[in-house]
Write a protein that holds these residues in place. Structure first.
Motif, PDB file in Angstrom:
ATOM      1  N   PHE A   1      39.949  -5.036  -7.360  1.00  0.00           N
ATOM      2  CA  PHE A   1      39.657  -4.662  -8.954  1.00  0.00           C
ATOM      3  C   PHE A   1      40.941  -4.319  -9.637  1.00  0.00           C
TER       4      PHE A   1
ATOM      5  N   THR B   1      35.109  -8.919  -7.366  1.00  0.00           N
ATOM      6  CA  THR B   1      35.952  -9.830  -8.042  1.00  0.00           C
ATOM      7  C   THR B   1      35.434 -10.009  -9.469  1.00  0.00           C
TER       8      THR B   1
ATOM      9  N   ASP C   1      30.801  -9.579  -2.990  1.00  0.00           N
ATOM     10  CA  ASP C   1      30.420 -10.544  -4.238  1.00  0.00           C
ATOM     11  C   ASP C   1      29.158 -10.988  -4.169  1.00  0.00           C
TER      12      ASP C   1
ATOM     13  N   SER D   1      38.585  -0.172  -4.158  1.00  0.00           N
ATOM     14  CA  SER D   1      38.562  -1.613  -4.130  1.00  0.00           C
ATOM     15  C   SER D   1      39.828  -2.346  -4.254  1.00  0.00           C
TER      16      SER D   1
ATOM     17  N   ILE E   1      34.247   2.432  -9.812  1.00  0.00           N
ATOM     18  CA  ILE E   1      34.529   1.631  -8.775  1.00  0.00           C
ATOM     19  C   ILE E   1      35.544   2.134  -7.959  1.00  0.00           C
TER      20      ILE E   1
ATOM     21  N   GLU F   1      40.154  -7.806 -14.175  1.00  0.00           N
ATOM     22  CA  GLU F   1      38.645  -7.329 -13.899  1.00  0.00           C
ATOM     23  C   GLU F   1      38.241  -6.142 -14.724  1.00  0.00           C
TER      24      GLU F   1
ATOM     25  N   ASN G   1      34.743  -4.946  -2.394  1.00  0.00           N
ATOM     26  CA  ASN G   1      35.531  -5.625  -2.920  1.00  0.00           C
ATOM     27  C   ASN G   1      34.962  -6.452  -4.091  1.00  0.00           C
TER      28      ASN G   1
ATOM     29  N   ILE H   1      37.408   4.989 -12.137  1.00  0.00           N
ATOM     30  CA  ILE H   1      38.180   3.884 -11.295  1.00  0.00           C
ATOM     31  C   ILE H   1      39.199   4.738 -10.177  1.00  0.00           C
TER      32      ILE H   1
ATOM     33  N   CYS I   1      42.411   1.850  -7.065  1.00  0.00           N
ATOM     34  CA  CYS I   1      42.448   0.471  -7.327  1.00  0.00           C
ATOM     35  C   CYS I   1      43.753  -0.204  -8.108  1.00  0.00           C
TER      36      CYS I   1
ATOM     37  N   LEU J   1      31.632  -9.306 -11.253  1.00  0.00           N
ATOM     38  CA  LEU J   1      31.601  -8.486 -12.278  1.00  0.00           C
ATOM     39  C   LEU J   1      31.602  -9.131 -13.784  1.00  0.00           C
TER      40      LEU J   1
END
Length: 510
Positions: free
Chosen positions: A382, A357, A333, A379, A376, A386, A355, A402, A405, A361
């Motif tokens: 997520f 969060t 992050d 992760s 993404i 999110e 990762n 995605i 996740c 985001l």
């Protein structure tokens, strides 16, 4: 009143005359179209009236397989197709050496040539490459792949033959080494693009790669060099106009090298780093390239949030950022939030194994208003919350991917009213997402394309899931569209060109 009525009458007369002229023009066009159709169905070969330039322009619009078939129709088509060909790809086995003079005599205007050989077969030798150098005087791009029969001496002779015209040179899985590469750099003063992959001649060589004093290379790609870091260092350092640099699987510590050459890379715009020994120290040196817009960092050895923050602070013009942390828990992050604060022109972001969060985001979605593509992958943080944040705030987002996740159908529901510009979404290996949520999403957003794969091991082909519509149903009595062969399509196009050319000639003569 009299003047007004006379003016209205004049205006009505003008409108009537314009309508008559338009009607006459439409009748003339209709007559010309009927004339073309009548000539086409009469059996007359109208392609003989089309100039060679028009014939070559039609060939350039065809696909490669159709073009090859059309070249066998007659001697004229064979000749024109050969003169108009600018790209050529050949299987560079040893047997083709005898046919090279005849091939190059036919294709005299080749500007891009690819010589590719099967790794299990013997390739062309130095003499055949010299035939290419003598026959292709307009050659601008050359690609060699698995040509194991070429040596440093053959590359040196070829560079002397057509070095002045060559702009792009690419070689992979060949036997020659630094000496041949130096010959290309010394004699090809206008070389702008250089790609070198898996050259086996570098294993037992200690010769440095030294470019010409007036080096004009703008794109440099180096891959799979076992001991090539020190050998290619002078080449990177002396490429003052370097625009794109791609480094992959090259041994050695690159921190010191980037520190020494970052001052000379002020013009660098795109940088790809894959599987090299790089730490935060190297990323801090890369941050000195203030004009950097595209950055790929794939599986670095040791990089943390400190290095990513340095990139964000030093390169505010970043538009594309790809980060594959390779299960490195030191990227997260903090670095992503720094990117969101400083790189407000970001248009494409791909994060793998990072990762992210809500804290980063949310900042990313608020500050990067031009973000159009987001991916993404892998992760653990997520989830649905999110995804809802992305759906609410990323108004310009067009493509979303995605993979792996912990999202569910609840998160997919947030996309119904969010991301108004979204065109395509790809969901892979997210076990909690079911086809029912995808169908419900597409029912509410018909123009959206969704690729869903819930299998954790196998990757299914992308499928566009859509509800059945009336326009997609094939009726029994519907007319079957006519299909023409490539030769018929080419004849039709050139007949239309010939009729148009004859009409123009007649009008100019009158």
């Amino acid at each position: 009143m009299g003047q007004a009525s006379s003016a209205a009458a004049c205006a009505h007369g003008v409108d009537h005359e314009e309508e008559e002229e338009e009607g006459e023009e439409q009748e003339e066009e209709k007559g010309e179209g009927e004339g073309v159709r009548s000539l086409l169905f009469s059996g007359m070969d109208l392609t003989v009236f089309a100039p060679d330039e028009c014939l070559a322009a039609v060939f350039q619009k065809l696909e490669l397989s159709d073009r090859r078939q059309c070249s066998l129709v007659c001697k004229r088509w064979y000749r024109v197709e050969g003169q108009a060909r600018q790209r050529l790809s050949l299987q560079a086995c040893v047997e083709i050496g005898l046919a090279l003079p005849a091939l190059l005599e036919r294709f005299q205007h080749i500007t891009k040539l690819t010589l590719k050989c099967d790794r299990k077969r013997c390739s062309i030798d130095d003499d055949a490459l010299c035939v290419v150098g003598r026959g292709c005087q307009q050659l601008r791009k050359l690609k060699l792949k698995a040509c194991k029969g070429l040596t440093d001496q053959g590359i040196d002779r070829f560079a002397k033959l057509c070095g002045s015209s060559l702009r792009k040179f690419s070689c992979g899985s060949c036997q020659f080494g630094p000496h041949g590469l130096n010959s290309i750099l010394q004699h090809c003063a206008n070389l702008e693009d250089l790609t070198v992959k898996r050259l086996k001649g570098f294993k037992d060589s200690s010769e440095f790669i030294l470019p010409n004093t007036s080096c004009s290379i703008r794109r440099l790609c180096l891959k799979d060099f076992p001991n090539g870091q020190l050998l290619v260092y002078p080449l990177i350092a002396q490429s003052k106009n370097l625009h794109t640099l791609m480094l992959s699987r090259i041994s050695g510590n690159w921190d010191l090298l980037f520190e020494s050459i970052s001052v000379h890379m002020a013009s660098l715009v795109e940088l790809h780093i894959e599987k090299v020994m790089l730490t935060d120290r190297g990323l801090q040196a890369v941050a000195c390239c203030t004009n950097l817009q595209v950055l790929y960092v794939v599986k670095p050895s040791e990089c943390t949030n400190k290095g990513l923050s340095a990139i964000a602070n030093g390169c505010p013009k970043l538009c594309k950022l790809h980060i594959d942390s390779w299960k490195n828990n030191q990227l997260g992050d903090e670095g992503l939030a720094t990117v969101a604060r400083n790189c407000k022109d970001l248009q494409e972001l791909v994060i793998i194994g990072l990762n992210a969060t809500m804290s980063s985001l949310s900042l990313l979605a608020s500050n990067c208003s031009s973000l159009e593509r987001l991916a993404i992958c892998t992760s653990d943080t997520f989830g649905d919350l999110e995804l809802s944040c992305i759906a609410d705030k990323c108004l310009a987002l067009k493509r979303l991917c995605i993979k792996g996740c912990p999202i569910s159908d609840r998160g997919m529901e947030a996309l119904v009213g969010g991301c108004p510009s979204l065109v395509k979404i790809k969901v892979k290996k997210c076990r909690a997402v079911t086809p029912a949520s995808v169908e419900w999403l597409l029912t509410n957003r018909v123009s959206l394309v969704v690729a869903l794969d819930t299998s954790p091991t196998t990757v299914a082909p992308e499928a566009q899931v859509r509800p059945v519509q009336e326009s997609n149903i094939v009726r029994e009595n519907a007319p079957v569209p006519l299909t023409r062969s490539p030769l018929a399509r080419a004849r039709f196009a050139m007949a239309v060109v010939a009729c148009t050319f004859m009409r123009w000639s007649a009008s100019n003569g009158s």
